[in-house]
Design an enzyme around this catalytic site. Structure first.
Site, PDB file in Angstrom:
ATOM      1  N   SER A  38       0.834  -1.202   0.000  1.00  0.00           N
ATOM      2  CA  SER A  38       0.000   0.000   0.000  1.00  0.00           C
ATOM      3  C   SER A  38       0.876   1.262   0.000  1.00  0.00           C
ATOM      4  O   SER A  38       1.735   1.411  -0.859  1.00  0.00           O
ATOM      5  CB  SER A  38      -0.963  -0.045   1.188  1.00  0.00           C
ATOM      6  OG  SER A  38      -1.997   0.907   1.042  1.00  0.00           O
ATOM      7  N   ASP A 152      -5.914  -3.227  -2.316  1.00  0.00           N
ATOM      8  CA  ASP A 152      -4.832  -2.955  -1.367  1.00  0.00           C
ATOM      9  C   ASP A 152      -4.115  -4.218  -0.875  1.00  0.00           C
ATOM     10  O   ASP A 152      -4.753  -5.169  -0.416  1.00  0.00           O
ATOM     11  CB  ASP A 152      -5.440  -2.216  -0.177  1.00  0.00           C
ATOM     12  CG  ASP A 152      -4.402  -1.529   0.686  1.00  0.00           C
ATOM     13  OD1 ASP A 152      -3.416  -2.189   1.057  1.00  0.00           O
ATOM     14  OD2 ASP A 152      -4.576  -0.340   0.994  1.00  0.00           O
TER      15      ASP A 152
END
Length: 335
Positions: A38, A152
């Protein structure tokens, strides 16, 4: 001896990674391998490209409204923001385009939305890999790569220690941005956590007000005079207001007067993601522990407060300073 650095997920809190890296280098530690999840992928790509200092200068210059403009707040298929300008900035200024061009071995991770599997990136387009790894569910739209819809990386692997080892690291430093979101911490600091979640809601409320000011017509223009595009924009504004409202719970749920305020959709989403990542992080770190764990104290920072980069970078530095003696001892560095 090769040293790897696993940079964890955590939205805006990821700017703390910059301070961690700077402090480690000042201790004389040379990082050979980088892996990120991320926001850790975003910072890691810049670091592996030799452009961390340029990224640091840029993020410290950002204001709240610049963050809002970069995010592209609105409604997109699968997310509340587009994030296109954020990744365009990375591509143009802070990262090489292909993994083969990077100065250090680098890897990142995303999550296959349909299979739930971890998807690792070690070659190909750096920007595409980072976009996929940063696709926070509900906030950024999923990214399609090789006919797979990805979100993510923090959903399955918030601190990718395993990728550092796969790239040949002998010693792995792991940066956990979720240390303040353990259940026992939340119980002891419930009011602080509630205040932190409210920051996310406030950010989108201010964004909504800005959108309305941009599209406000002089002289109260009639709706019939609006173009279809203008009507659609106004519709998005109205929906955003509903999404961000923390309305009173109805139906079968009847909170007592002593209950905390009902969460907005955004608060429920961001709070759930914090809890999810904290639990997954503990599980992954227990199964594949790093040699040195660095945990910045970031309870006071909301997930959308990217404009507080200077404070976050400083806390990243402080987190290294607190355990500097331990780091020197384990690496047998001179005191």
């Amino acid at each position: 001896m090769k040293i790897g650095l696993a940079l964890g997920s955590g939205a805006s809190r990821g700017w703390a990674h910059i301070g961690v890296i700077q402090a480690l280098e000042e201790l004389g530690i040379h990082i050979d391998i980088v892996a990120g999840s991320s926001i850790g992928a975003y910072v890691g790509a810049a670091y592996a490209s030799g452009k961390l200092e340029e990224l640091s200068v840029w993020v410290k210059s950002l204001t709240e409204w610049q963050v809002f403009a970069l995010m592209g707040v609105g409604f997109y298929r699968g997310g509340l923001v587009s994030g296109l300008k954020v990744f365009k900035a990375l591509e143009d200024n802070f990262a090489f385009k292909d993994f083969n061009d990077l100065q250090k071995p680098f890897a990142t991770v995303a999550t296959d939305l349909y299979s739930g599997r971890e998807v690792d990136f070690l070659r190909g387009s750096v920007i595409e890999a980072v976009r996929a790894s940063c696709a926070i569910p509900g906030l950024f739209p999923p990214v399609c790569v090789d006919n797979r819809w990805l979100v993510d990386g923090g959903v399955v692997n918030p601190v990718p220690v395993n990728l550092c080892r796969a790239l040949g690291a002998d010693i792995v430093f792991a940066i956990n941005l979720s240390a303040d979101f353990r259940p026992q911490s939340l119980l002891q600091n419930q009011l602080e956590h509630e205040k932190n979640q409210q920051k996310n809601s406030d950010f989108f409320k201010r964004s909504q007000a800005q959108i309305q000011s941009w599209f406000k017509k002089s002289g109260d223009k009639e709706e019939l005079d609006q173009t279809p595009a203008e009507q659609n924009e106004q519709g998005e504004i109205n929906i955003l207001q509903q999404v961000n409202a923390g309305e009173e719970l109805k139906g079968n749920v009847n909170p007592s007067p002593n209950a905390l305020p009902a969460p907005s959709i955004l608060n429920a989403m961001s709070g759930s993601l914090d809890i999810l990542q904290a639990r997954v992080t503990r599980s992954r770190l227990a199964g594949d522990p790093p040699d040195i764990l660095i945990e910045p104290q970031l309870r006071d920072f909301g997930m959308m407060e990217f404009y507080r980069a200077a404070e976050l970078i400083e806390e990243g530095r402080n987190s290294v300073t607190r355990i500097a003696d331990q780091i020197k001892y384990q690496l047998r560095l001179p005191s």
